[in-house]
Design an enzyme around this catalytic site. Structure first.
Site, PDB file in Angstrom:
ATOM      1  N   GLU A 195      -0.221  -3.836  12.135  1.00  0.00           N
ATOM      2  CA  GLU A 195       0.481  -3.472  10.899  1.00  0.00           C
ATOM      3  C   GLU A 195       1.975  -3.767  11.057  1.00  0.00           C
ATOM      4  O   GLU A 195       2.644  -4.141  10.099  1.00  0.00           O
ATOM      5  CB  GLU A 195       0.260  -2.004  10.576  1.00  0.00           C
ATOM      6  N   CYS A 237       5.806   6.588   4.144  1.00  0.00           N
ATOM      7  CA  CYS A 237       4.579   5.820   3.871  1.00  0.00           C
ATOM      8  C   CYS A 237       3.878   6.305   2.604  1.00  0.00           C
ATOM      9  O   CYS A 237       3.007   5.621   2.074  1.00  0.00           O
ATOM     10  CB  CYS A 237       3.620   5.896   5.052  1.00  0.00           C
ATOM     11  N   HIS A 279       0.835  -1.192   0.000  1.00  0.00           N
ATOM     12  CA  HIS A 279       0.000   0.000   0.000  1.00  0.00           C
ATOM     13  C   HIS A 279       0.877   1.252   0.000  1.00  0.00           C
ATOM     14  O   HIS A 279       2.098   1.180   0.037  1.00  0.00           O
ATOM     15  CB  HIS A 279      -0.983   0.021   1.194  1.00  0.00           C
ATOM     16  N   ASP A 322      -4.711 -10.752   0.521  1.00  0.00           N
ATOM     17  CA  ASP A 322      -3.368 -11.332   0.628  1.00  0.00           C
ATOM     18  C   ASP A 322      -2.605 -11.201  -0.691  1.00  0.00           C
ATOM     19  O   ASP A 322      -3.125 -11.577  -1.751  1.00  0.00           O
ATOM     20  CB  ASP A 322      -3.486 -12.798   1.036  1.00  0.00           C
ATOM     21  N   HIS A 323      -1.386 -10.680  -0.598  1.00  0.00           N
ATOM     22  CA  HIS A 323      -0.528 -10.457  -1.766  1.00  0.00           C
ATOM     23  C   HIS A 323      -1.142  -9.479  -2.768  1.00  0.00           C
ATOM     24  O   HIS A 323      -0.888  -9.572  -3.970  1.00  0.00           O
ATOM     25  CB  HIS A 323      -0.152 -11.777  -2.447  1.00  0.00           C
ATOM     26  N   HIS A 381       4.967   0.183  -0.546  1.00  0.00           N
ATOM     27  CA  HIS A 381       5.746  -0.599   0.416  1.00  0.00           C
ATOM     28  C   HIS A 381       4.786  -1.622   0.995  1.00  0.00           C
ATOM     29  O   HIS A 381       3.577  -1.550   0.767  1.00  0.00           O
ATOM     30  CB  HIS A 381       6.357   0.296   1.503  1.00  0.00           C
ATOM     31  N   HIS A 409       3.490  -4.641   4.142  1.00  0.00           N
ATOM     32  CA  HIS A 409       3.425  -5.057   5.548  1.00  0.00           C
ATOM     33  C   HIS A 409       3.004  -6.512   5.643  1.00  0.00           C
ATOM     34  O   HIS A 409       2.276  -7.011   4.790  1.00  0.00           O
ATOM     35  CB  HIS A 409       2.391  -4.231   6.322  1.00  0.00           C
TER      36      HIS A 409
HETATM   37 NI    NI Z   1       2.539   1.223   5.491  1.00  0.00          NI
END
Ligand code: NI
Length: 139
Positions: free
Chosen positions: A128, A35, A16, A81-82, A41, A43
């Protein structure tokens, strides 16, 4: 009435960026820092879904955890997911993909299916990072 909370943990990985399209790039960078990186990037999210209900006399269960896991898989994990949370997750719409907003949306996605089992969704907790998490109780 004896109510028991049953909690299922699930994990997913996703990409995200935090970005408010109404702001300039400079303001996004000032508020969100790295961010806001335009190349995304990721998580490793950990999700705790907390269901509350009465213990069934016949099964001894509040909710069959296999069933709860399946609901979370179909509604959340398969969709997130992914994935890129900004681009590929329909229910995130135009929301800024902070942990706060993700937790609210996950709660809303799960609420009906869990109610249909005769129980109530109590909370969604979303990690997160190891040190940062949010919790949403539906209001
Ligand atoms: Ni983030």
């Amino acid at each position: 009435m004896k109510k028991v909370h049953v909690i299922r943990r699930e994990r997913f990985n996703a990409a995200h960026r935090l970005f408010n399209p109404n702001w300039s790039n400079e303001k996004n960078e000032a508020i969100f820092g790295k961010c806001a990186n335009k190349n995304w990037h990721g998580h490793n999210y950990t999700l705790f879904v907390n269901v509350v209900g009465e213990v069934d006399e016949e099964t001894g269960y509040v909710i069959d955890l296999k069933k709860l896991s399946e609901i979370i898989k179909v509604r959340i994990i398969d969709k997130m997911d992914h994935k890129n949370l900004n681009l590929e997750v329909d229910f995130m719409n135009d929301k800024i993909t902070t942990a706060e907003n993700i937790a609210i949306k996950i709660y809303e996605e799960l609420e009906k299916d869990i109610q249909s089992t005769g129980n109530n969704l109590y909370s969604v907790k979303l990690y997160e990072t190891e040190n940062n998490y949010v919790e949403y109780y539906g209001k």
